[in-house]
Design an enzyme around this catalytic site. Structure first.
Site, short mmCIF file in Angstrom:
data_model
loop_
_atom_site.label_atom_id
_atom_site.label_comp_id
_atom_site.label_asym_id
_atom_site.label_seq_id
_atom_site.Cartn_x
_atom_site.Cartn_y
_atom_site.Cartn_z
N LEU A 360 0.82 -1.22 0.00
CA LEU A 360 0.00 0.00 0.00
C LEU A 360 0.85 1.26 0.00
O LEU A 360 0.44 2.29 -0.53
CB LEU A 360 -0.92 0.01 1.23
CG LEU A 360 -1.97 -1.09 1.33
CD1 LEU A 360 -2.69 -1.01 2.67
CD2 LEU A 360 -2.97 -0.97 0.18
N GLY A 361 2.00 1.20 0.62
CA GLY A 361 2.85 2.38 0.70
C GLY A 361 4.10 2.08 1.50
O GLY A 361 4.25 1.01 2.09
N GLY A 363 7.72 4.21 3.55
CA GLY A 363 8.36 5.44 3.99
C GLY A 363 9.60 5.11 4.78
O GLY A 363 10.13 4.00 4.71
N GLY A 364 10.08 6.11 5.56
CA GLY A 364 11.29 5.90 6.34
C GLY A 364 11.13 4.81 7.38
O GLY A 364 12.09 4.16 7.77
N GLY A 366 9.36 1.97 7.06
CA GLY A 366 9.24 0.63 6.49
C GLY A 366 8.14 0.59 5.45
O GLY A 366 7.98 1.52 4.67
N GLU A 367 7.36 -0.51 5.45
CA GLU A 367 6.35 -0.72 4.41
C GLU A 367 5.00 -1.07 5.03
O GLU A 367 4.93 -1.65 6.11
CB GLU A 367 6.80 -1.86 3.49
CG GLU A 367 8.14 -1.61 2.81
CD GLU A 367 8.70 -2.88 2.17
OE1 GLU A 367 9.12 -2.81 1.00
OE2 GLU A 367 8.73 -3.92 2.86
N ASP A 484 3.82 14.66 13.55
CA ASP A 484 3.97 14.50 12.10
C ASP A 484 2.61 14.62 11.41
O ASP A 484 2.25 13.79 10.56
CB ASP A 484 4.64 13.17 11.77
CG ASP A 484 5.25 13.15 10.36
OD1 ASP A 484 5.48 14.25 9.80
OD2 ASP A 484 5.50 12.06 9.83
#
Length: 639
Positions: A360-361, A363-364, A366-367, A484
């Site tokens: 699905l996506g 980033g820093g 992980g997944e 964030d």
């Protein structure tokens, strides 16, 4: 037997005489009635600093004179905060007109060291059409459901003097070093105004308290002098040239002393030597450690020590099994907040062994994969990045945070798995992707969300996000700071309702403590400038980021975009400039701007005003998330 006692007494008296002599104030004015007049405020030519002029009348009352002959009584003075509070004028008898309209309201001389604080909420009333148009374009909230209408309907004085008046606006003034007016009252624009200090928009008008205007004064410099004789009242000072103003001299403190602008003295500089500074600066910390905050710090230190030892073992090429053991111990503390501990076999089966087709996506951290459990439940599975210690600890931190919260607008953590090579978290599946994807393309439905998303839905997304963040700040103990907040961390479900996600950077606050000191982390464009500069994380850091999201909802423009002109790369700067120039509608997303009704335009402007308040550079000038949520609710009621 008496000699030691006499020696001690003599020594003590000597110390008292010494320290009293070093802290003798410079020319403080005498009391006005029963009110103390602190330096630098001056009621005469021979005391205080003449640039900080106020008046003491024959009845023992203090007054502050402003431009055009206007004058206002001083209610209170706070020398440590370098501010005082004025009582603003009331209404003319039986008229919706301010008493000081002939003076054009409260305006300050820009050449004097005073300015209006950001604590003031100003309500202007009895406006002409030109006034409404002008002030609305300047970012004032003049909508039919704005705060000022509540004031007109509920305040006894306003209701009596302004019966039948329906035109009004409200705004927050101040928040900068060059704000010199509360309101410029004009009969051809808006002829009445009132101001309230530190106003909580969520409480009834009847509980607002008395009208007030807060004025700040700049910290005074050392006194001006012509010769050493002019410095006789400021002990431990010497008259010497002012390097910042050629031709002028000031009473500068001697070496080993420093200027105290609050008390107007040259005090001993206890930090002039590194060792001395270190010794004195530790005293408040030692006092704090004696309380509950100290216990938290000690616990944090112990935890950090354990983790540091574990990191060193990892660095020694030991297996990840020791890391998993650490995680298992941490999770056992919070296991009561988890619905389920998943086995590695369940996770591998649910994600088809983390197949790329289920990704699905990433980033820093992980997944994130889509998964299907045996009972048919669709879930989102977050896996820490292999070999990345930082992402592991972010996941552990997220468990600690999410185990403590439960709110309809926060993503729900269903469980975790610590049997695999890297730790895994399992969440409820939110099917419509992120707000970022929907705004800028690639969202759940293929095209951009904005092809079918009306203004009301955008406002609902803003309101639900605010409610989720308010829950973190106000309903959690200790408070939780997300750290964030951004459009890519706002998920939308099948009904386009909000689920705030990604708590990997979140931090627990400390009850009754204003901020948490921590290294600045977050996303460029959303990061609170005060947090970035001072490393002080507060609830207002999330408020700033939320304000950027509001700008995104209004403009459909990215927080940082290097395709814009150089001075407009930052969305906050870009929209703030448009607001200041009265052309907010020029930067509004055409999907909601073109063909909008008058009420919709008012609502967009009101949201723009709120967003601008949220991104004030000084955190004290930003609203709380509770106030922001309430204001968006009011805007929603108006369309």
């Amino acid at each position: 037997m008496e000699l030691p006692w006499l020696s001690l007494t003599t020594f003590t008296l000597s110390l008292l005489i010494y320290f009293s002599s070093t802290t003798q104030a410079f020319k403080r004015c005498p009391n006005c009635g029963s009110t103390r007049v602190p330096y630098p405020l001056s009621t005469g030519l021979d005391c205080g600093d003449p640039g900080y002029r106020i008046r003491c009348d024959n009845y023992g009352s203090l007054w502050f004179d402003t431009l055009n002959g206007s004058t206002n009584p001083i209610k209170t003075i706070d020398p440590s905060g370098q501010r005082f509070v004025l009582r603003p004028p009331g209404f003319e008898q039986n008229k919706c007109v301010s008493v000081d309209i002939k003076y054009h309201g409260i305006q300050l001389d820009l050449n004097l060291p005073f300015n209006v604080s950001c604590s003031n909420t100003v309500i202007i009333m009895n406006c002409t059409k030109d006034g409404l148009d002008a002030y609305s374009s300047q970012g004032f909230n003049c909508s039919d459901n704005s705060l000022c209408h509540k004031f007109l309907n509920a305040n006894l004085e306003a209701r009596g003097n302004c019966r039948g008046v329906t035109s009004c606006c409200w705004y927050k003034t101040g928040a900068s070093v060059n704000t010199y007016k509360v309101y410029r009252a004009r009969p051809d624009m808006c002829s009445a105004y009132q101001s309230f200090m530190n106003l909580d928009l969520t409480i009834p008008v009847s509980k607002w308290g008395e009208p007030a205007v807060e004025i700040l004064w700049e910290a005074p410099r050392e006194p001006v002098c012509k010769s050493q004789g002019d410095c006789r009242d400021l002990l431990n000072s010497v008259c010497s040239n002012d390097s910042t103003n050629l031709g002028q001299k000031r009473c500068f403190c001697k070496k080993g002393f420093q200027w105290d602008s609050v008390n107007a003295v040259c005090e001993v500089n206890r930090c002039s030597k590194r060792k001395s500074c270190k010794r004195w600066s530790n005293l408040p910390l030692l006092g704090g450690l004696a309380g509950g905050v100290g216990a938290i710090l000690i616990a944090g230190f112990i935890t950090k020590t354990i983790v540091s030892k574990q990191n060193r073992r990892i660095a020694g090429n030991q297996s990840w099994a020791s890391v998993r053991k650490l995680h298992r111990n941490l999770l056992s503390i919070n296991s009561t907040g988890l619905d389920r501990i998943f086995t590695g076999k369940e996770i591998v089966k649910a994600t088809d062994n983390f197949a790329k087709s289920n990704l699905l996506g990433f980033g820093g951290f992980g997944e994130v994969f889509k998964g299907n459990l045996d009972d048919g439940t669709t879930v989102a599975v977050k896996r820490a990045k292999l070999g990345n210690e930082k992402s592991i600890y972010q996941i552990v931190n997220e468990v600690q945070i999410l185990c403590q919260v439960s709110h309809k607008n926060l993503v729900k953590l269903l469980g975790c798995c610590i049997e695999l090579e890297m730790p895994v978290l399992v969440y409820e599946f939110v099917p419509n992707g992120t707000l970022f994807e929907h705004i800028y393309g690639g969202g759940g439905g293929g095209g951009g969300l904005y092809d079918h998303l009306p203004l009301r839905r955008r406002l609902m997304i803003a309101h639900q996000t605010a409610q989720g963040l308010d829950y973190l700040h106000s309903s959690s103990s200790p408070p939780i700071y997300h750290r964030d907040v951004k459009s890519s961390n706002i998920l939308l479900d099948e009904n386009l309702d909000v689920k705030v996600a990604d708590f990997g950077l979140s931090r627990l606050g400390v009850s009754d403590v204003s901020h948490v000191t921590t290294c600045a982390q977050g996303t460029l464009g959303y990061l609170d400038p005060e947090y970035y500069l001072n490393f002080q994380l507060t609830d207002k850091s999330d408020v700033y980021s939320f304000g950027v999201v509001l700008f995104e909802l209004l403009t459909c423009k990215k927080a940082i975009d290097f395709n814009r002109e150089e001075e407009d790369v930052n969305l906050v700067v870009f929209v703030r400039k448009a607001l200041k120039e009265g052309r907010l509608m020029d930067v509004i997303d055409p999907v909601i701007g073109i063909g909008a009704t008058e009420k919709e335009i008012e609502s967009m402007k009101a949201l723009g005003v709120l967003a601008e308040l949220c991104v004030k550079e000084t955190r004290q000038c930003r609203p709380t998330m509770q106030v922001a949520a309430k204001e968006i609710e009011n805007i929603l009621h108006g369309i």
